[in-house]
Design a protein around this motif. Structure first.
Motif, PDB file in Angstrom:
ATOM      1  N   ALA A 155      43.309  41.879  35.935  1.00 16.60           N
ATOM      2  CA  ALA A 155      42.245  42.054  36.923  1.00 16.60           C
ATOM      3  C   ALA A 155      41.720  40.737  37.490  1.00 16.60           C
ATOM      4  CB  ALA A 155      41.091  42.851  36.318  1.00 16.60           C
ATOM      5  N   ASP A 156      41.727  39.672  36.701  1.00 18.61           N
ATOM      6  CA  ASP A 156      41.233  38.357  37.159  1.00 18.61           C
ATOM      7  C   ASP A 156      39.799  38.432  37.661  1.00 18.61           C
ATOM      8  OD1 ASP A 156      43.776  37.405  36.549  1.00 18.61           O
ATOM      9  OD2 ASP A 156      44.481  37.636  38.606  1.00 18.61           O
ATOM     10  N   LEU A 157      38.963  39.242  36.990  1.00 15.23           N
ATOM     11  CA  LEU A 157      37.578  39.450  37.408  1.00 15.23           C
ATOM     12  C   LEU A 157      36.554  38.843  36.454  1.00 15.23           C
ATOM     13  CD1 LEU A 157      37.787  43.163  38.631  1.00 15.23           C
ATOM     14  CD2 LEU A 157      37.304  41.142  40.036  1.00 15.23           C
ATOM     15  N   ARG A 158      36.980  37.960  35.563  1.00 10.88           N
ATOM     16  CA  ARG A 158      36.014  37.321  34.662  1.00 10.88           C
ATOM     17  C   ARG A 158      35.155  36.348  35.463  1.00 10.88           C
ATOM     18  NH1 ARG A 158      38.811  36.620  28.899  1.00 10.88           N
ATOM     19  NH2 ARG A 158      40.277  38.346  29.046  1.00 10.88           N
ATOM     20  N   ASP A 159      33.880  36.256  35.092  1.00 10.08           N
ATOM     21  CA  ASP A 159      33.021  35.310  35.790  1.00 10.08           C
ATOM     22  C   ASP A 159      33.458  33.877  35.515  1.00 10.08           C
ATOM     23  OD1 ASP A 159      30.819  35.093  37.627  1.00 10.08           O
ATOM     24  OD2 ASP A 159      29.731  34.129  35.984  1.00 10.08           O
ATOM     25  N   SER A 160      33.942  33.638  34.323  1.00 16.09           N
ATOM     26  CA  SER A 160      34.556  32.352  33.978  1.00 16.09           C
ATOM     27  C   SER A 160      35.501  32.604  32.806  1.00 16.09           C
ATOM     28  CB  SER A 160      33.516  31.295  33.608  1.00 16.09           C
ATOM     29  OG  SER A 160      32.858  31.635  32.413  1.00 16.09           O
ATOM     30  N   TYR A 161      36.400  31.679  32.590  1.00 14.80           N
ATOM     31  CA  TYR A 161      37.353  31.787  31.488  1.00 14.80           C
ATOM     32  C   TYR A 161      37.573  30.399  30.920  1.00 14.80           C
ATOM     33  CZ  TYR A 161      41.569  33.048  28.896  1.00 14.80           C
ATOM     34  OH  TYR A 161      42.494  33.262  27.904  1.00 14.80           O
ATOM     35  N   GLU A 162      37.413  30.278  29.619  1.00 15.53           N
ATOM     36  CA  GLU A 162      37.507  28.983  28.945  1.00 15.53           C
ATOM     37  C   GLU A 162      36.599  27.953  29.606  1.00 15.53           C
ATOM     38  OE1 GLU A 162      41.707  28.038  28.648  1.00 15.53           O
ATOM     39  OE2 GLU A 162      41.952  29.438  26.965  1.00 15.53           O
ATOM     40  N   GLY A 163      35.407  28.420  30.034  1.00 12.86           N
ATOM     41  CA  GLY A 163      34.397  27.526  30.588  1.00 12.86           C
ATOM     42  C   GLY A 163      34.527  27.203  32.061  1.00 12.86           C
ATOM     43  N   SER A 164      35.523  27.750  32.733  1.00  7.71           N
ATOM     44  CA  SER A 164      35.728  27.421  34.143  1.00  7.71           C
ATOM     45  C   SER A 164      35.623  28.652  35.032  1.00  7.71           C
ATOM     46  CB  SER A 164      37.103  26.788  34.350  1.00  7.71           C
ATOM     47  OG  SER A 164      37.326  26.592  35.738  1.00  7.71           O
TER      48      SER A 164
ATOM     49  N   VAL B 172      47.016  47.015  37.590  1.00 12.09           N
ATOM     50  CA  VAL B 172      46.296  46.356  36.502  1.00 12.09           C
ATOM     51  C   VAL B 172      46.499  47.142  35.206  1.00 12.09           C
ATOM     52  CG1 VAL B 172      44.032  45.660  35.631  1.00 12.09           C
ATOM     53  CG2 VAL B 172      44.600  45.313  38.039  1.00 12.09           C
ATOM     54  N   ARG B 173      46.957  46.452  34.173  1.00 12.64           N
ATOM     55  CA  ARG B 173      47.178  47.084  32.870  1.00 12.64           C
ATOM     56  C   ARG B 173      46.396  46.412  31.753  1.00 12.64           C
ATOM     57  NH1 ARG B 173      50.058  43.453  30.228  1.00 12.64           N
ATOM     58  NH2 ARG B 173      51.614  42.216  31.298  1.00 12.64           N
ATOM     59  N   ALA B 174      45.795  45.261  32.054  1.00  9.65           N
ATOM     60  CA  ALA B 174      45.062  44.523  31.023  1.00  9.65           C
ATOM     61  C   ALA B 174      43.778  43.961  31.621  1.00  9.65           C
ATOM     62  CB  ALA B 174      45.920  43.384  30.473  1.00  9.65           C
ATOM     63  N   LEU B 175      42.641  44.366  31.025  1.00  2.41           N
ATOM     64  CA  LEU B 175      41.367  43.828  31.456  1.00  2.41           C
ATOM     65  C   LEU B 175      40.374  43.957  30.313  1.00  2.41           C
ATOM     66  CD1 LEU B 175      39.676  46.320  33.926  1.00  2.41           C
ATOM     67  CD2 LEU B 175      41.761  46.841  32.737  1.00  2.41           C
ATOM     68  N   CYS B 176      39.363  43.094  30.341  1.00  4.94           N
ATOM     69  CA  CYS B 176      38.353  43.085  29.286  1.00  4.94           C
ATOM     70  C   CYS B 176      37.124  43.870  29.737  1.00  4.94           C
ATOM     71  CB  CYS B 176      37.980  41.651  28.917  1.00  4.94           C
ATOM     72  SG  CYS B 176      37.092  40.762  30.223  1.00  4.94           S
ATOM     73  N   LEU B 177      36.176  44.066  28.848  1.00  5.43           N
ATOM     74  CA  LEU B 177      34.970  44.824  29.149  1.00  5.43           C
ATOM     75  C   LEU B 177      34.208  44.208  30.322  1.00  5.43           C
ATOM     76  CD1 LEU B 177      33.091  47.156  28.517  1.00  5.43           C
ATOM     77  CD2 LEU B 177      32.006  45.729  26.779  1.00  5.43           C
ATOM     78  N   GLU B 178      34.109  42.882  30.356  1.00  9.84           N
ATOM     79  CA  GLU B 178      33.422  42.211  31.474  1.00  9.84           C
ATOM     80  C   GLU B 178      34.065  42.581  32.808  1.00  9.84           C
ATOM     81  OE1 GLU B 178      32.523  37.696  33.177  1.00  9.84           O
ATOM     82  OE2 GLU B 178      33.737  37.926  31.371  1.00  9.84           O
ATOM     83  N   GLU B 179      35.389  42.662  32.838  1.00 13.14           N
ATOM     84  CA  GLU B 179      36.092  43.009  34.074  1.00 13.14           C
ATOM     85  C   GLU B 179      35.892  44.481  34.441  1.00 13.14           C
ATOM     86  OE1 GLU B 179      39.822  40.026  34.277  1.00 13.14           O
ATOM     87  OE2 GLU B 179      39.750  41.316  32.490  1.00 13.14           O
ATOM     88  N   VAL B 180      35.841  45.344  33.446  1.00 14.22           N
ATOM     89  CA  VAL B 180      35.555  46.755  33.682  1.00 14.22           C
ATOM     90  C   VAL B 180      34.180  46.886  34.332  1.00 14.22           C
ATOM     91  CG1 VAL B 180      35.103  48.988  32.590  1.00 14.22           C
ATOM     92  CG2 VAL B 180      37.060  47.611  31.854  1.00 14.22           C
ATOM     93  N   GLU B 181      33.201  46.185  33.806  1.00 14.79           N
ATOM     94  CA  GLU B 181      31.839  46.224  34.351  1.00 14.79           C
ATOM     95  C   GLU B 181      31.781  45.626  35.756  1.00 14.79           C
ATOM     96  OE1 GLU B 181      29.633  44.266  31.266  1.00 14.79           O
ATOM     97  OE2 GLU B 181      29.617  46.060  29.994  1.00 14.79           O
TER      98      GLU B 181
ATOM     99  N   SER C 171      39.080  29.429  36.954  1.00 14.05           N
ATOM    100  CA  SER C 171      40.265  29.782  36.176  1.00 14.05           C
ATOM    101  C   SER C 171      41.115  30.820  36.888  1.00 14.05           C
ATOM    102  CB  SER C 171      39.809  30.339  34.818  1.00 14.05           C
ATOM    103  OG  SER C 171      40.862  30.990  34.165  1.00 14.05           O
ATOM    104  N   HIS C 172      42.377  30.905  36.490  1.00 14.57           N
ATOM    105  CA  HIS C 172      43.257  31.955  36.999  1.00 14.57           C
ATOM    106  C   HIS C 172      42.701  33.345  36.675  1.00 14.57           C
ATOM    107  CE1 HIS C 172      44.383  31.685  32.782  1.00 14.57           C
ATOM    108  NE2 HIS C 172      44.882  32.910  32.898  1.00 14.57           N
ATOM    109  N   ALA C 173      41.919  33.459  35.614  1.00 11.34           N
ATOM    110  CA  ALA C 173      41.352  34.741  35.192  1.00 11.34           C
ATOM    111  C   ALA C 173      40.064  35.092  35.938  1.00 11.34           C
ATOM    112  CB  ALA C 173      41.090  34.721  33.685  1.00 11.34           C
ATOM    113  N   SER C 174      39.647  34.234  36.862  1.00  9.96           N
ATOM    114  CA  SER C 174      38.380  34.427  37.584  1.00  9.96           C
ATOM    115  C   SER C 174      38.545  34.493  39.097  1.00  9.96           C
ATOM    116  CB  SER C 174      37.422  33.278  37.250  1.00  9.96           C
ATOM    117  OG  SER C 174      37.229  33.175  35.870  1.00  9.96           O
ATOM    118  N   VAL C 175      39.750  34.365  39.590  1.00 11.59           N
ATOM    119  CA  VAL C 175      39.953  34.204  41.029  1.00 11.59           C
ATOM    120  C   VAL C 175      39.490  35.408  41.848  1.00 11.59           C
ATOM    121  CG1 VAL C 175      42.366  34.969  41.017  1.00 11.59           C
ATOM    122  CG2 VAL C 175      41.546  33.446  42.815  1.00 11.59           C
ATOM    123  N   MET C 176      39.726  36.610  41.378  1.00 10.50           N
ATOM    124  CA  MET C 176      39.290  37.780  42.148  1.00 10.50           C
ATOM    125  C   MET C 176      37.776  37.970  42.060  1.00 10.50           C
ATOM    126  SD  MET C 176      41.687  39.032  43.901  1.00 10.50           S
ATOM    127  CE  MET C 176      42.572  37.519  44.145  1.00 10.50           C
ATOM    128  N   ARG C 177      37.178  37.534  40.954  1.00 12.91           N
ATOM    129  CA  ARG C 177      35.712  37.560  40.852  1.00 12.91           C
ATOM    130  C   ARG C 177      35.108  36.631  41.890  1.00 12.91           C
ATOM    131  NH1 ARG C 177      32.603  39.396  36.509  1.00 12.91           N
ATOM    132  NH2 ARG C 177      30.405  39.134  36.983  1.00 12.91           N
TER     133      ARG C 177
END
Length: 83
Positions: A39-48, A72-81, A51-57
Motif C-alpha cells: 500500500a505504501d501508505l505509512r506516514d513514515s517508515y524507519e524515521g523517514s 495490494v496484498r500486504a499492509l499494516c494497521l496504519e495503512e488500513v486506517e 520512504s518507499h513505504a510512504s510515497v502514496m501517503r
C-alpha cells in the motif's frame, strides 16, 4: 500540450512523489491508479516520511491526490486506517 495521457511505470518509489508533484503543477487535478503489492501508505517508515513505504501517503496527504490501489496484498494497521 499534445493531448497525451501521462503514465508512470515502474521505478524507485522514492522518485514518484517528484513526478506526481510536477504533473500536478502542469495539469492540476488528477487521480492516481497504483498497481502494487504494497500500500505504501505509512506516514513514515524507519524515521523517514520520504520512504518507499510512504510515497502514496505523501501523494494523498500532501498533494491531495485521489488514489485507487489494485493488487495490494500486504499492509499494516496504519495503512488500513489511512485507507
Amino acid at each position: 500540450e499534445h493531448g497525451g495521457l501521462p503514465v508512470l511505470l515502474g521505478g524507485e518509489h522514492t522518485v514518484t512523489y517528484g513526478a506526481l508533484s510536477a504533473l500536478q503543477r502542469r495539469f492540476g487535478g488528477f487521480g492516481v491508479v497504483q498497481f502494487d503489492a504494497h500500500a505504501d501508505l505509512r506516514d513514515s517508515y524507519e524515521g523517514s516520511p520520504w520512504s518507499h513505504a510512504s510515497v502514496m501517503r505523501r501523494a494523498v496527504k500532501d498533494l491531495g491526490l485521489p488514489l485507487v490501489q489494485l493488487g495490494v496484498r500486504a499492509l499494516c494497521l496504519e495503512e488500513v486506517e489511512a485507507r
